[in-house]
Design a protein around this motif. Structure first.
Motif, short mmCIF file in Angstrom:
data_model
loop_
_atom_site.label_atom_id
_atom_site.label_comp_id
_atom_site.label_asym_id
_atom_site.label_seq_id
_atom_site.Cartn_x
_atom_site.Cartn_y
_atom_site.Cartn_z
N ASN A 368 0.87 -1.17 0.00
CA ASN A 368 0.00 0.00 0.00
C ASN A 368 0.91 1.23 0.00
N ILE A 369 0.97 1.92 -1.13
CA ILE A 369 1.97 2.98 -1.33
C ILE A 369 1.31 4.34 -1.44
N ALA A 370 1.86 5.31 -0.71
CA ALA A 370 1.39 6.69 -0.79
C ALA A 370 2.38 7.51 -1.62
N LEU A 371 1.87 8.21 -2.61
CA LEU A 371 2.68 9.10 -3.44
C LEU A 371 2.33 10.54 -3.07
N LEU A 372 3.29 11.25 -2.48
CA LEU A 372 3.06 12.61 -2.01
C LEU A 372 3.61 13.60 -3.04
N ALA A 382 3.18 11.61 -11.22
CA ALA A 382 2.72 10.76 -10.12
C ALA A 382 1.67 9.75 -10.61
N GLU A 383 0.78 10.18 -11.51
CA GLU A 383 -0.23 9.28 -12.05
C GLU A 383 0.41 8.15 -12.85
N THR A 384 1.44 8.47 -13.63
CA THR A 384 2.14 7.45 -14.42
C THR A 384 2.79 6.42 -13.50
N LEU A 385 3.44 6.91 -12.45
CA LEU A 385 4.10 6.00 -11.49
C LEU A 385 3.05 5.15 -10.77
N ALA A 386 1.92 5.75 -10.44
CA ALA A 386 0.86 5.01 -9.75
C ALA A 386 0.35 3.86 -10.61
N GLU A 387 0.16 4.10 -11.91
CA GLU A 387 -0.32 3.05 -12.81
C GLU A 387 0.68 1.91 -12.89
N LYS A 392 1.66 -3.90 -10.98
CA LYS A 392 2.48 -4.90 -10.28
C LYS A 392 1.75 -5.48 -9.06
N GLY A 393 0.48 -5.12 -8.90
CA GLY A 393 -0.31 -5.68 -7.80
C GLY A 393 -0.34 -4.86 -6.54
N ASN A 394 0.14 -3.63 -6.60
CA ASN A 394 0.15 -2.75 -5.43
C ASN A 394 -1.08 -1.85 -5.41
N VAL A 395 -1.27 -1.18 -4.29
CA VAL A 395 -2.27 -0.12 -4.17
C VAL A 395 -1.50 1.19 -4.12
N ALA A 396 -1.84 2.13 -4.98
CA ALA A 396 -1.12 3.41 -5.03
C ALA A 396 -2.11 4.56 -4.87
N SER A 397 -1.87 5.42 -3.89
CA SER A 397 -2.74 6.57 -3.63
C SER A 397 -1.92 7.85 -3.75
N ILE A 398 -2.46 8.84 -4.45
CA ILE A 398 -1.78 10.11 -4.66
C ILE A 398 -2.35 11.16 -3.71
N PHE A 399 -1.46 11.88 -3.01
CA PHE A 399 -1.87 12.94 -2.10
C PHE A 399 -1.06 14.20 -2.39
N SER A 400 -1.71 15.33 -2.27
CA SER A 400 -1.01 16.60 -2.45
C SER A 400 -0.46 17.09 -1.12
N ILE A 401 0.81 17.50 -1.12
CA ILE A 401 1.40 18.14 0.07
C ILE A 401 1.95 19.51 -0.32
N GLU A 402 1.31 20.05 -1.35
CA GLU A 402 1.71 21.38 -1.81
C GLU A 402 1.49 22.39 -0.69
N GLY A 403 2.49 23.20 -0.43
CA GLY A 403 2.39 24.21 0.61
C GLY A 403 2.84 23.74 1.98
#
Length: 428
Positions: A368-372, A382-387, A392-403
């Motif tokens: 379960n991977i978080a992409l910040l 980030a979307e390309t990396l998540a796909e 590969k069978g993982n769960v990928a969630s994208i979160f913004s930490i802008e600011g």
């Protein structure tokens, strides 16, 4: 009304005024779910979905076809279902609108005021479903169904008022092959879930009736069965006491218990009953792969069982983790001729509870991977990396930490790790 208009406000009124000032409203409600029910947080849902998938895939692989029936049934059907003590545990649904206009002089009771009910198991709905759709179904019909059932009983560990049942049934097969197929299929599913140490206990209602009749209690068969069904909870002395309290002669009670003990010790090979011969054949076939034992005191609570009955027990739980049997006469509620039927229900909630107690981890589970993402311009990257990670069978969630303050990125990463993410990547 202004607060100045309130003279000598009560304690409750003072509390309500405080709530109004804070914009909360008049009442503070409990956040707890209704007694006997439960909320499932995301991690628990992962396990529940995994158990559902294992059971469903096992059933499908062996030719069982999935169906679905409503959680609501007509009350008259449920109350005339030979459901044993479960008939006392029905959640009845009040009539609505004009249906509640009761003619004057009518004797009013629960059944006058109610016309629907929540199902207490999946077997009766399946029988109604089959009676309605049998012309469009194969014969024999191998069905499975997973869904909620409801019983208004006292909640305790492993026993809820709302719970999932997972049933597997064969309708239209009068041979013991149906029992063998169902028992092997269920045992295979439990093995896949890590319950290979479980034991199938088996008996036959017809054989049990013979023993009860030999003790001179044939006319009291159902009431005796209700008491015998408590043997694993109250023990032999408890059963004896309850039978005596039902004004059954002590000599007959002792004869009945002695016969059951003797039958258990001697085994099926000493019995000349044709039902014992059938049970021995089922045990021989199923016992090649799974642990199975004869239990002459096994009853099962439902009155609609007509032949072999069985339960699966685990050393990790005091009660059974599943049970079922043959119910050849249940279809006569919808048509004249009986149709043979065999079924089994896995105790889904108990399975989940035991796995939770074990600290079970779902096998072959991806990370379960978080992409910040620090900059919105990096979102496409980030979307390309998540796909790629998802493929590969993982769960990928994208979160913004802008600011987010650069000095607090480490703290942010720690917060995601505490949330259960296996890996945190920062896209800069």
């Amino acid at each position: 009304m202004e607060k100045s208009d309130w003279i000598f406000p009560s304690f409750i009124e003072i509390i309500n005024m405080n709530y109004i000032e804070k914009g909360i409203g008049f009442m503070k409600f409990s956040s707890l779910p209704p007694k006997g029910t439960f909320d499932a947080v995301p991690k628990e849902m992962e396990l529940r979905n995994y158990v559902t998938e294992v059971i469903s895939n096992t059933y499908k692989a062996r030719g069982f076809m999935q169906i679905e029936t409503p959680m609501i049934e007509n009350l008259d059907l449920i109350t005339n279902s030979d459901g044993g003590e479960n008939l006392r545990l029905i959640f009845k649904i009040l009539k609505r609108g004009e249906k509640l206009s009761i003619p004057e002089g009518t004797e009013v009771d629960e059944n006058t005021l109610c016309d629907l009910a929540l199902r207490f198991d999946l077997t009766l709905p399946l029988s109604r479903f089959y009676a309605k759709n049998r012309n469009d179904l194969p014969s024999p019909f191998k069905a499975f169904q997973m869904g909620y059932a409801f019983r208004a009983e006292r909640p305790q560990k492993g026993r809820f008022r709302q719970f999932i049942q997972s049933d597997v049934d064969i309708i239209g097969d009068n041979s013991i092959f149906a029992e063998i197929s169902v028992l092997k299929t269920v045992s295979k599913a439990l093995n896949e879930l890590g319950f290979g140490n479980s034991t199938i206990k088996i008996n036959d209602r017809r054989l049990l009736r013979e023993v009860i009749e030999q003790a001179g209690l044939g006319e009291l068969f159902e009431t005796v069965c209700i008491t015998l069904d408590k043997l694993d909870k109250v023990g032999e002395e408890g059963v004896k006491k309850e039978l005596l309290e039902k004004d059954i002669a002590q000599g007959k009670v002792e004869e009945l218990l002695a016969s059951l003990i003797s039958l258990k010790e001697e085994g099926l090979s000493k019995s000349s009953s044709p039902y014992a011969i059938e049970l021995a054949q089922i045990m021989e076939a199923v016992g090649r792969n799974f642990k199975i034992e004869f239990d002459p005191s096994l009853v099962r609570g439902m009155g609609y069982y007509t032949g072999p009955i069985y339960e699966i027990v685990s050393d990790e739980f005091k009660s059974s983790i599943g049970g079922g049997g043959r119910y050849d006469n249940l279809m006569t509620k919808f048509q004249k001729e009986p149709i043979p039927a065999v079924g089994f229900s896995i105790g889904f909630e108990r399975i989940v509870q035991i796995l939770n107690d074990r600290g079970f981890e779902i096998p072959n589970k991806g990370k379960n991977i978080a992409l910040l993402v620090k900059d919105i311009g990096k979102f496409t990257e980030a979307e390309t990396l998540a796909e790629q990670l998802i493929k590969k069978g993982n769960v990928a969630s994208i979160f913004s930490i802008e600011g987010v303050n650069p000095n607090k990125i480490g703290k942010k990463i720690n917060s995601f790790e505490k949330q259960g993410f296996d890996e945190v990547q920062v896209i800069e």
